[in-house]
Write a protein that holds these residues in place. Structure first.
Motif, PDB file in Angstrom:
ATOM      1  N   SER A 235      -1.452  -6.078   5.234  1.00  0.00           N
ATOM      2  CA  SER A 235      -0.487  -6.505   6.239  1.00  0.00           C
ATOM      3  C   SER A 235       0.212  -7.786   5.806  1.00  0.00           C
ATOM      4  O   SER A 235       1.427  -7.957   6.010  1.00  0.00           O
ATOM      5  CB  SER A 235      -1.201  -6.724   7.578  1.00  0.00           C
ATOM      6  OG  SER A 235      -0.286  -7.169   8.561  1.00  0.00           O
ATOM      7  N   ALA A 236      -0.538  -8.672   5.166  1.00  0.00           N
ATOM      8  CA  ALA A 236       0.040  -9.926   4.680  1.00  0.00           C
ATOM      9  C   ALA A 236       1.063  -9.671   3.586  1.00  0.00           C
ATOM     10  O   ALA A 236       1.996 -10.461   3.392  1.00  0.00           O
ATOM     11  CB  ALA A 236      -1.066 -10.838   4.161  1.00  0.00           C
ATOM     12  N   LEU A 237       0.911  -8.543   2.896  1.00  0.00           N
ATOM     13  CA  LEU A 237       1.859  -8.172   1.847  1.00  0.00           C
ATOM     14  C   LEU A 237       3.028  -7.353   2.404  1.00  0.00           C
ATOM     15  O   LEU A 237       3.941  -6.982   1.667  1.00  0.00           O
ATOM     16  CB  LEU A 237       1.157  -7.341   0.764  1.00  0.00           C
ATOM     17  CG  LEU A 237       0.128  -8.068  -0.096  1.00  0.00           C
ATOM     18  CD1 LEU A 237      -0.609  -7.070  -0.984  1.00  0.00           C
ATOM     19  CD2 LEU A 237       0.812  -9.132  -0.953  1.00  0.00           C
ATOM     20  N   GLY A 238       2.985  -7.105   3.716  1.00  0.00           N
ATOM     21  CA  GLY A 238       4.042  -6.321   4.340  1.00  0.00           C
ATOM     22  C   GLY A 238       3.845  -4.831   4.125  1.00  0.00           C
ATOM     23  O   GLY A 238       4.800  -4.045   4.218  1.00  0.00           O
ATOM     24  N   LEU A 239       2.599  -4.439   3.878  1.00  0.00           N
ATOM     25  CA  LEU A 239       2.294  -3.038   3.621  1.00  0.00           C
ATOM     26  C   LEU A 239       1.348  -2.474   4.669  1.00  0.00           C
ATOM     27  O   LEU A 239       0.642  -3.220   5.359  1.00  0.00           O
ATOM     28  CB  LEU A 239       1.651  -2.879   2.231  1.00  0.00           C
ATOM     29  CG  LEU A 239       2.470  -3.339   1.029  1.00  0.00           C
ATOM     30  CD1 LEU A 239       1.638  -3.259  -0.236  1.00  0.00           C
ATOM     31  CD2 LEU A 239       3.741  -2.503   0.894  1.00  0.00           C
ATOM     32  N   VAL A 244      -0.379   2.719   0.627  1.00  0.00           N
ATOM     33  CA  VAL A 244      -1.224   2.708  -0.573  1.00  0.00           C
ATOM     34  C   VAL A 244      -2.318   3.783  -0.516  1.00  0.00           C
ATOM     35  O   VAL A 244      -3.312   3.715  -1.238  1.00  0.00           O
ATOM     36  CB  VAL A 244      -1.884   1.325  -0.770  1.00  0.00           C
ATOM     37  CG1 VAL A 244      -0.830   0.271  -1.060  1.00  0.00           C
ATOM     38  CG2 VAL A 244      -2.716   0.938   0.453  1.00  0.00           C
ATOM     39  N   ASN A 245      -2.133   4.766   0.321  1.00  0.00           N
ATOM     40  CA  ASN A 245      -3.116   5.856   0.443  1.00  0.00           C
ATOM     41  C   ASN A 245      -2.980   6.802  -0.747  1.00  0.00           C
ATOM     42  O   ASN A 245      -1.946   7.435  -0.924  1.00  0.00           O
ATOM     43  CB  ASN A 245      -2.888   6.613   1.753  1.00  0.00           C
ATOM     44  CG  ASN A 245      -4.002   7.606   2.034  1.00  0.00           C
ATOM     45  OD1 ASN A 245      -4.649   8.117   1.119  1.00  0.00           O
ATOM     46  ND2 ASN A 245      -4.227   7.883   3.304  1.00  0.00           N
ATOM     47  N   PRO A 246      -4.024   6.927  -1.586  1.00  0.00           N
ATOM     48  CA  PRO A 246      -3.929   7.808  -2.754  1.00  0.00           C
ATOM     49  C   PRO A 246      -3.798   9.290  -2.392  1.00  0.00           C
ATOM     50  O   PRO A 246      -3.400  10.103  -3.214  1.00  0.00           O
ATOM     51  CB  PRO A 246      -5.239   7.529  -3.506  1.00  0.00           C
ATOM     52  CG  PRO A 246      -6.172   7.032  -2.460  1.00  0.00           C
ATOM     53  CD  PRO A 246      -5.324   6.245  -1.514  1.00  0.00           C
ATOM     54  N   GLY A 247      -4.137   9.597  -1.155  1.00  0.00           N
ATOM     55  CA  GLY A 247      -3.960  10.976  -0.728  1.00  0.00           C
ATOM     56  C   GLY A 247      -2.501  11.308  -0.460  1.00  0.00           C
ATOM     57  O   GLY A 247      -2.123  12.475  -0.329  1.00  0.00           O
ATOM     58  N   MET A 248      -1.654  10.257  -0.359  1.00  0.00           N
ATOM     59  CA  MET A 248      -0.238  10.447  -0.050  1.00  0.00           C
ATOM     60  C   MET A 248       0.671  10.019  -1.195  1.00  0.00           C
ATOM     61  O   MET A 248       1.827  10.440  -1.262  1.00  0.00           O
ATOM     62  CB  MET A 248       0.120   9.648   1.209  1.00  0.00           C
ATOM     63  CG  MET A 248      -0.697  10.034   2.436  1.00  0.00           C
ATOM     64  SD  MET A 248      -0.442   8.895   3.826  1.00  0.00           S
ATOM     65  CE  MET A 248       1.293   9.140   4.163  1.00  0.00           C
ATOM     66  N   HIS A 249       0.160   9.166  -2.102  1.00  0.00           N
ATOM     67  CA  HIS A 249       0.995   8.633  -3.170  1.00  0.00           C
ATOM     68  C   HIS A 249       0.293   8.718  -4.525  1.00  0.00           C
ATOM     69  O   HIS A 249      -0.932   8.650  -4.606  1.00  0.00           O
ATOM     70  CB  HIS A 249       1.357   7.159  -2.885  1.00  0.00           C
ATOM     71  CG  HIS A 249       2.029   6.931  -1.571  1.00  0.00           C
ATOM     72  ND1 HIS A 249       3.359   7.203  -1.349  1.00  0.00           N
ATOM     73  CD2 HIS A 249       1.541   6.455  -0.382  1.00  0.00           C
ATOM     74  CE1 HIS A 249       3.672   6.897  -0.103  1.00  0.00           C
ATOM     75  NE2 HIS A 249       2.582   6.448   0.507  1.00  0.00           N
ATOM     76  N   ALA A 261       5.250  -5.898  -3.889  1.00  0.00           N
ATOM     77  CA  ALA A 261       4.955  -6.653  -2.651  1.00  0.00           C
ATOM     78  C   ALA A 261       4.438  -8.061  -2.981  1.00  0.00           C
ATOM     79  O   ALA A 261       4.804  -9.037  -2.328  1.00  0.00           O
ATOM     80  CB  ALA A 261       3.939  -5.896  -1.803  1.00  0.00           C
ATOM     81  N   MET A 262       3.614  -8.160  -3.991  1.00  0.00           N
ATOM     82  CA  MET A 262       3.047  -9.451  -4.392  1.00  0.00           C
ATOM     83  C   MET A 262       4.103 -10.361  -4.998  1.00  0.00           C
ATOM     84  O   MET A 262       4.106 -11.571  -4.772  1.00  0.00           O
ATOM     85  CB  MET A 262       1.897  -9.240  -5.381  1.00  0.00           C
ATOM     86  CG  MET A 262       0.684  -8.538  -4.740  1.00  0.00           C
ATOM     87  SD  MET A 262      -0.560  -8.029  -5.948  1.00  0.00           S
ATOM     88  CE  MET A 262      -1.213  -9.640  -6.417  1.00  0.00           C
ATOM     89  N   GLU A 263       5.031  -9.762  -5.730  1.00  0.00           N
ATOM     90  CA  GLU A 263       6.113 -10.547  -6.322  1.00  0.00           C
ATOM     91  C   GLU A 263       7.022 -11.126  -5.247  1.00  0.00           C
ATOM     92  O   GLU A 263       7.574 -12.236  -5.416  1.00  0.00           O
ATOM     93  CB  GLU A 263       6.918  -9.683  -7.303  1.00  0.00           C
ATOM     94  CG  GLU A 263       6.155  -9.361  -8.590  1.00  0.00           C
ATOM     95  CD  GLU A 263       6.928  -8.395  -9.473  1.00  0.00           C
ATOM     96  OE1 GLU A 263       7.892  -7.775  -8.961  1.00  0.00           O
ATOM     97  OE2 GLU A 263       6.565  -8.252 -10.666  1.00  0.00           O
ATOM     98  N   LYS A 264       7.187 -10.408  -4.148  1.00  0.00           N
ATOM     99  CA  LYS A 264       8.076 -10.851  -3.081  1.00  0.00           C
ATOM    100  C   LYS A 264       7.566 -12.136  -2.407  1.00  0.00           C
ATOM    101  O   LYS A 264       8.336 -12.935  -1.896  1.00  0.00           O
ATOM    102  CB  LYS A 264       8.232  -9.758  -2.022  1.00  0.00           C
ATOM    103  CG  LYS A 264       9.111  -8.603  -2.477  1.00  0.00           C
ATOM    104  CD  LYS A 264       9.258  -7.565  -1.359  1.00  0.00           C
ATOM    105  CE  LYS A 264      10.191  -6.431  -1.788  1.00  0.00           C
ATOM    106  NZ  LYS A 264      10.319  -5.408  -0.716  1.00  0.00           N
ATOM    107  N   ILE A 265       6.243 -12.289  -2.414  1.00  0.00           N
ATOM    108  CA  ILE A 265       5.692 -13.500  -1.802  1.00  0.00           C
ATOM    109  C   ILE A 265       5.107 -14.437  -2.869  1.00  0.00           C
ATOM    110  O   ILE A 265       4.253 -15.286  -2.583  1.00  0.00           O
ATOM    111  CB  ILE A 265       4.621 -13.157  -0.752  1.00  0.00           C
ATOM    112  CG1 ILE A 265       3.478 -12.330  -1.375  1.00  0.00           C
ATOM    113  CG2 ILE A 265       5.217 -12.404   0.412  1.00  0.00           C
ATOM    114  CD1 ILE A 265       2.336 -12.072  -0.392  1.00  0.00           C
TER     115      ILE A 265
END
Length: 267
Positions: A235-239, A244-249, A261-265
């Motif tokens: 959530s802190a990363l805006g996700l 990040v569910n491996p069953g979906m991605h 996401a980490m680069e953005k912050i």
């Protein structure tokens, strides 16, 4: 009991044929004109005995395959033909291929599956200069883990060969990794190419074998069922968990998502 009887019969026939060949030498020695003829026939006779012994070993190995698979005599004859044909196109002998077929049969493969999968096994073994049994073990592990069929062994062999030739991956390290990552990858809806690419990257980073496999398995499990703390971090990363569910991605896409996401912050 029938198989043992057949094996004993093969051995008896082999000894009988060897005895006949040796008697043939004696006749040639007595009636041959000159030592040149004798030694010429002697060399030929030795070749005949070697061929008989090789065939007997092949027959014995194939009878073992029939026993472990429960195949019919018709299946046995057909598979023997497949092994003989593959041997003419391979660096391995028919007997070596038959022994690999026995391993596959012991792993639960049917006669038909062995026919469909043996080509992939011997191609991978030849390309990586690895023993047939070790190669068969890896392919069985991969196919089982990803719920693939034996007829797909050729494609799997090509993918494994490509990974080995283009990275620091080796047969031994892959075998160790797939003991941990195989089954969970299918559950996490990750395909073989993604897992191989991820393993290759870990090998390049100096993380090898079972540690690499365990790392991927743990990542899949934690992403699929994140803890409350992990959810807060996402959530802190805006996700969200779904992002990040491996069953979906695809796992590689998940890594890219986290990196972005980490680069953005500025992490």
């Amino acid at each position: 009991i029938r198989i043992n009887a057949d094996a004993s019969q093969v051995q008896r026939e082999m000894k009988k044929a060897e005895g006949a060949a040796r008697r043939f030498w004696d006749v040639v020695k007595k009636i041959g004109v000159g030592m040149g003829i004798y030694f010429g026939w002697r060399i030929l006779g030795q070749g005949v005995i070697t061929a008989i012994q090789d065939f007997a070993k092949f027959e014995y190995a194939m009878k073992s395959v029939q026993a472990v698979t429960g195949g019919t005599n018709e299946d046995f004859t057909k598979l023997s033909g497949v092994m003989t044909r593959l041997a003419t196109q391979s660096v391995f002998t028919a007997t070596e291929l038959a022994k690999a077929a026995y391993y596959l049969g012991s792993a639960g493969w049917s006669i038909k599956e062995i026919e469909e999968g043996m080509s992939g096994v011997q191609n991978l073994a030849a390309a990586t200069q690895t023993g047939l049994e070790e190669t068969a073990s890896l392919i069985v592990s991969v196919l089982s883990g990803f719920q693939m069929e034996a007829r797909e062994s050729g494609r799997v062999a090509d993918m494994l060969t490509s990974t080995i030739t283009k990275s620091r991956a080796e047969m031994g390290s892959l075998a160790s990794s797939f003991k941990y990552v195989g089954a969970v990858s299918k559950i996490a809806n990750q395909d073989l190419s993604t897992v191989l690419a991820t393993l290759a990257a870990l090998y390049e980073a100096g993380i090898d074998g079972s540690i690499a496999g365990t790392s991927i398995r743990n990542s899949f499990e934690q992403l699929a069922q994140p803890t409350f703390r992990a959810e807060r971090m996402l959530s802190a990363l805006g996700l969200t968990v779904e992002d990040v569910n491996p069953g979906m991605h695809d796992f590689i896409d998940i890594i890219d998502t986290l990196k972005t996401a980490m680069e953005k912050i500025n992490i």
